[in-house]
Design a protein around this motif. Structure first.
Motif, PDB file in Angstrom:
ATOM      1  N   THR A   6       0.851  -1.193   0.000  1.00 59.36           N
ATOM      2  CA  THR A   6       0.000   0.000   0.000  1.00 59.36           C
ATOM      3  C   THR A   6       0.883   1.239   0.000  1.00 59.36           C
ATOM      4  O   THR A   6       1.902   1.286   0.691  1.00 59.36           O
ATOM      5  CB  THR A   6      -0.886   0.012   1.254  1.00 59.36           C
ATOM      6  OG1 THR A   6      -1.721  -1.136   1.222  1.00 59.36           O
ATOM      7  CG2 THR A   6      -1.740   1.277   1.304  1.00 59.36           C
ATOM      8  N   TYR A   7       0.487   2.228  -0.782  1.00 56.91           N
ATOM      9  CA  TYR A   7       1.191   3.505  -0.792  1.00 56.91           C
ATOM     10  C   TYR A   7       0.228   4.547  -0.242  1.00 56.91           C
ATOM     11  O   TYR A   7      -0.947   4.581  -0.621  1.00 56.91           O
ATOM     12  CB  TYR A   7       1.596   3.853  -2.227  1.00 56.91           C
ATOM     13  CG  TYR A   7       2.155   5.243  -2.377  1.00 56.91           C
ATOM     14  CD1 TYR A   7       3.454   5.525  -1.954  1.00 56.91           C
ATOM     15  CD2 TYR A   7       1.397   6.272  -2.937  1.00 56.91           C
ATOM     16  CE1 TYR A   7       3.978   6.804  -2.084  1.00 56.91           C
ATOM     17  CE2 TYR A   7       1.917   7.551  -3.071  1.00 56.91           C
ATOM     18  CZ  TYR A   7       3.201   7.809  -2.641  1.00 56.91           C
ATOM     19  OH  TYR A   7       3.713   9.069  -2.765  1.00 56.91           O
ATOM     20  N   TYR A   8       0.730   5.383   0.647  1.00 58.62           N
ATOM     21  CA  TYR A   8      -0.105   6.435   1.228  1.00 58.62           C
ATOM     22  C   TYR A   8       0.202   7.758   0.528  1.00 58.62           C
ATOM     23  O   TYR A   8       1.320   8.262   0.600  1.00 58.62           O
ATOM     24  CB  TYR A   8       0.150   6.555   2.730  1.00 58.62           C
ATOM     25  CG  TYR A   8      -0.256   5.316   3.488  1.00 58.62           C
ATOM     26  CD1 TYR A   8      -1.582   5.105   3.828  1.00 58.62           C
ATOM     27  CD2 TYR A   8       0.684   4.355   3.836  1.00 58.62           C
ATOM     28  CE1 TYR A   8      -1.973   3.961   4.509  1.00 58.62           C
ATOM     29  CE2 TYR A   8       0.299   3.210   4.517  1.00 58.62           C
ATOM     30  CZ  TYR A   8      -1.026   3.017   4.846  1.00 58.62           C
ATOM     31  OH  TYR A   8      -1.407   1.880   5.521  1.00 58.62           O
ATOM     32  N   GLN A   9      -0.788   8.295  -0.137  1.00 60.35           N
ATOM     33  CA  GLN A   9      -0.592   9.551  -0.871  1.00 60.35           C
ATOM     34  C   GLN A   9      -0.940  10.737   0.043  1.00 60.35           C
ATOM     35  O   GLN A   9      -2.086  10.914   0.465  1.00 60.35           O
ATOM     36  CB  GLN A   9      -1.472   9.580  -2.114  1.00 60.35           C
ATOM     37  CG  GLN A   9      -1.181  10.783  -2.997  1.00 60.35           C
ATOM     38  CD  GLN A   9      -1.936  10.695  -4.315  1.00 60.35           C
ATOM     39  OE1 GLN A   9      -3.165  10.774  -4.339  1.00 60.35           O
ATOM     40  NE2 GLN A   9      -1.206  10.492  -5.394  1.00 60.35           N
ATOM     41  N   CYS A  10       0.066  11.542   0.317  1.00 56.42           N
ATOM     42  CA  CYS A  10      -0.083  12.685   1.214  1.00 56.42           C
ATOM     43  C   CYS A  10      -1.109  13.682   0.666  1.00 56.42           C
ATOM     44  O   CYS A  10      -1.127  13.978  -0.528  1.00 56.42           O
ATOM     45  CB  CYS A  10       1.279  13.369   1.368  1.00 56.42           C
ATOM     46  SG  CYS A  10       1.231  14.879   2.341  1.00 56.42           S
ATOM     47  N   ASN A  92       5.011   6.610   4.587  1.00 55.33           N
ATOM     48  CA  ASN A  92       5.342   5.399   3.831  1.00 55.33           C
ATOM     49  C   ASN A  92       6.565   4.666   4.369  1.00 55.33           C
ATOM     50  O   ASN A  92       6.661   3.453   4.232  1.00 55.33           O
ATOM     51  CB  ASN A  92       5.521   5.743   2.352  1.00 55.33           C
ATOM     52  CG  ASN A  92       4.195   6.046   1.692  1.00 55.33           C
ATOM     53  OD1 ASN A  92       3.351   5.162   1.564  1.00 55.33           O
ATOM     54  ND2 ASN A  92       3.990   7.300   1.306  1.00 55.33           N
ATOM     55  N   GLN A  95       6.154   5.368  10.767  1.00 56.26           N
ATOM     56  CA  GLN A  95       4.882   5.852  11.334  1.00 56.26           C
ATOM     57  C   GLN A  95       5.023   5.961  12.846  1.00 56.26           C
ATOM     58  O   GLN A  95       5.825   5.250  13.432  1.00 56.26           O
ATOM     59  CB  GLN A  95       3.755   4.868  10.993  1.00 56.26           C
ATOM     60  CG  GLN A  95       3.510   4.768   9.502  1.00 56.26           C
ATOM     61  CD  GLN A  95       2.948   3.431   9.062  1.00 56.26           C
ATOM     62  OE1 GLN A  95       2.770   2.519   9.862  1.00 56.26           O
ATOM     63  NE2 GLN A  95       2.678   3.304   7.783  1.00 56.26           N
ATOM     64  N   ARG A 100      -2.627   6.959  12.181  1.00 52.38           N
ATOM     65  CA  ARG A 100      -3.724   6.914  11.197  1.00 52.38           C
ATOM     66  C   ARG A 100      -4.888   7.820  11.588  1.00 52.38           C
ATOM     67  O   ARG A 100      -5.670   8.231  10.720  1.00 52.38           O
ATOM     68  CB  ARG A 100      -4.208   5.458  11.021  1.00 52.38           C
ATOM     69  CG  ARG A 100      -4.846   5.220   9.665  1.00 52.38           C
ATOM     70  CD  ARG A 100      -3.833   5.483   8.555  1.00 52.38           C
ATOM     71  NE  ARG A 100      -4.370   5.432   7.212  1.00 52.38           N
ATOM     72  CZ  ARG A 100      -4.637   6.510   6.457  1.00 52.38           C
ATOM     73  NH1 ARG A 100      -4.463   7.714   6.946  1.00 52.38           N
ATOM     74  NH2 ARG A 100      -5.064   6.386   5.222  1.00 52.38           N
ATOM     75  N   CYS A 103      -3.383  11.416  10.282  1.00 49.68           N
ATOM     76  CA  CYS A 103      -2.873  11.573   8.910  1.00 49.68           C
ATOM     77  C   CYS A 103      -3.997  11.370   7.903  1.00 49.68           C
ATOM     78  O   CYS A 103      -4.706  10.367   7.942  1.00 49.68           O
ATOM     79  CB  CYS A 103      -1.764  10.562   8.657  1.00 49.68           C
ATOM     80  SG  CYS A 103      -1.162  10.557   6.960  1.00 49.68           S
ATOM     81  N   ALA A 105      -3.609  11.015   4.655  1.00 47.53           N
ATOM     82  CA  ALA A 105      -3.121  10.367   3.429  1.00 47.53           C
ATOM     83  C   ALA A 105      -4.111   9.306   2.957  1.00 47.53           C
ATOM     84  O   ALA A 105      -4.757   8.635   3.765  1.00 47.53           O
ATOM     85  CB  ALA A 105      -1.758   9.735   3.676  1.00 47.53           C
ATOM     86  N   ILE A 106      -4.215   9.184   1.634  1.00 50.56           N
ATOM     87  CA  ILE A 106      -5.146   8.228   1.027  1.00 50.56           C
ATOM     88  C   ILE A 106      -4.390   6.962   0.616  1.00 50.56           C
ATOM     89  O   ILE A 106      -3.301   7.055   0.034  1.00 50.56           O
ATOM     90  CB  ILE A 106      -5.826   8.866  -0.201  1.00 50.56           C
ATOM     91  CG1 ILE A 106      -6.705  10.037   0.256  1.00 50.56           C
ATOM     92  CG2 ILE A 106      -6.642   7.845  -0.975  1.00 50.56           C
ATOM     93  CD1 ILE A 106      -7.286  10.845  -0.891  1.00 50.56           C
ATOM     94  N   GLU A 107      -4.971   5.828   0.934  1.00 47.24           N
ATOM     95  CA  GLU A 107      -4.352   4.553   0.564  1.00 47.24           C
ATOM     96  C   GLU A 107      -4.503   4.316  -0.937  1.00 47.24           C
ATOM     97  O   GLU A 107      -5.593   4.402  -1.477  1.00 47.24           O
ATOM     98  CB  GLU A 107      -5.006   3.396   1.313  1.00 47.24           C
ATOM     99  CG  GLU A 107      -4.611   3.332   2.762  1.00 47.24           C
ATOM    100  CD  GLU A 107      -5.152   2.085   3.449  1.00 47.24           C
ATOM    101  OE1 GLU A 107      -5.219   1.023   2.791  1.00 47.24           O
ATOM    102  OE2 GLU A 107      -5.512   2.197   4.629  1.00 47.24           O
TER     103      GLU A 107
END
Ligand code: SF4
Ligand code: SF4
Length: 113
Positions: A6-10, A92, A95, A100, A103, A105-107
């Motif tokens: 999974t990538y978390y987009q800020c 990413n 943490q 969560r 933050c 950020a979108i998965e």
């Protein structure tokens, strides 16, 4: 084939810049930030850094309210062009407990997949 990473987009909410805790800076980052601010290295170190909690290097100081000294307004980083790797790496690469809930950020599927 497909990676499950999974990538978390800020979303640039700035909440991690208000989270208490050390923002550590390497020697190279210290020099780069001082240059970006047009300050002699020693002046920058004295005005904007302190020895980190483990006494192993420098961290940025915080404002009295606990937010990063370089946070301007709700979400503008005054040293965005040279911000520390620690800032770029969250969430990413690392943490903090309870991250969560603060933050935004979108998965996303990993960009590498
Ligand atoms: S240096 Fe910039 S990105 Fe890092 S915590 Fe401070 S304001 Fe946020
Ligand atoms: S808390 Fe999360 S979404 Fe908000 S600025 Fe930091 S990394 Fe980006």
């Amino acid at each position: 084939m497909q990676s499950a990473t999974t990538y978390y987009q800020c979303q640039r909410c700035g909440n991690c810049c208000r989270w208490p805790g050390d923002v550590r800076i390497t020697d190279d980052e210290t020099a780069a930030i001082a240059k970006h601010l047009n300050l002699p290295l020693q002046d920058f170190i004295e005005r904007y850094t302190h020895l980190n909690a483990n006494r192993t290097g420098l961290s940025l100081i915080e404002k009295p309210n606990g937010e990063c000294i370089f946070l301007e307004g709700p979400n503008h980083c005054q040293i965005q062009a040279v911000k520390p790797h620690q800032c770029k790496g969250f969430p990413n690469e690392w943490q903090f407990p309870g991250w969560r809930s603060v933050c935004e950020a979108i998965e996303m599927p990993s960009p590498a997949s």
